[in-house]
Design a protein around this motif. Structure first.
Motif: not given
Length: 178
Positions: A24-34, A102-110
């Motif tokens: 997703t666009r949100t995931q892409a922006v988050a990955a570049v931000s991180l 993240a693996w345990r509680f928020r997999r969308a952040m992987l």
């Protein structure tokens, strides 16, 4: 590696994943931000010093572009905080703990966390012992691998040539699919 290159490599990685994985666009922006965050977060003490402690914004540029041994003099607390933020954000131990959570509680952040991991993996061989060696095992040790300094002309030329080649490959691959 410089901060811009980290962002570009993360964006290239996301674009390369796109055909096989729905990013997703949100995931892409988050990955570049991180991917750029480890370099930017260590500047927070410098910004605070510039804002309230007598430092100047020009100190940020001097710090960011300094060659080994030519960093500007900083107040002890600013230097200490900057150093430890660098260590925390470049630590595979810290990133591993965050990834496990993240693996345990928020997999969308992987997927976004791959941006942070790409930063660490790229920085290990592109930082010399003289210039912010990457302490991948922090907090157990602050020692880092003695790699090839990213800010040498040859390393910069090789890196940006590789980025241009990767962008060219992505464009070629996209045209081939159309």
């Amino acid at each position: 590696m410089d901060t811009l290159a980290h962002g570009l490599w993360a964006a290239i990685g996301i674009a390369a994943m796109q055909p096989r994985f729905a990013v997703t666009r949100t995931q892409a922006v988050a990955a570049v931000s991180l991917a750029v965050a480890p370099d930017l977060l260590q500047w927070l003490p410098l910004l605070g010093w510039a804002a309230v402690g007598g430092g100047h914004l020009s100190d940020l540029t001097t710090f960011g572009l300094a060659l080994p041994g030519q960093e500007p003099g900083l107040p002890e607390i600013v230097a200490l905080l900057t150093h430890h933020l660098h260590c925390i954000m470049h630590s595979a131990v810290v990133a591993g703990v965050v990834t496990a959570l993240a693996w345990r509680f928020r997999r969308a952040m992987l997927l976004p966390l791959l941006g942070w991991w790409s930063h660490i993996v790229i920085d290990v061989p592109t930082h010399s012992a003289d210039y912010y060696a990457v302490p991948v095992l922090y907090p157990f040790t602050q020692r880092g691998f003695d790699g090839w300094a990213w800010n040498t002309p040859a390393a910069l030329a090789l890196n940006y040539t590789a980025i241009a080649a990767a962008l060219g490959w992505l464009a070629w691959r996209r045209r081939r699919r159309l």
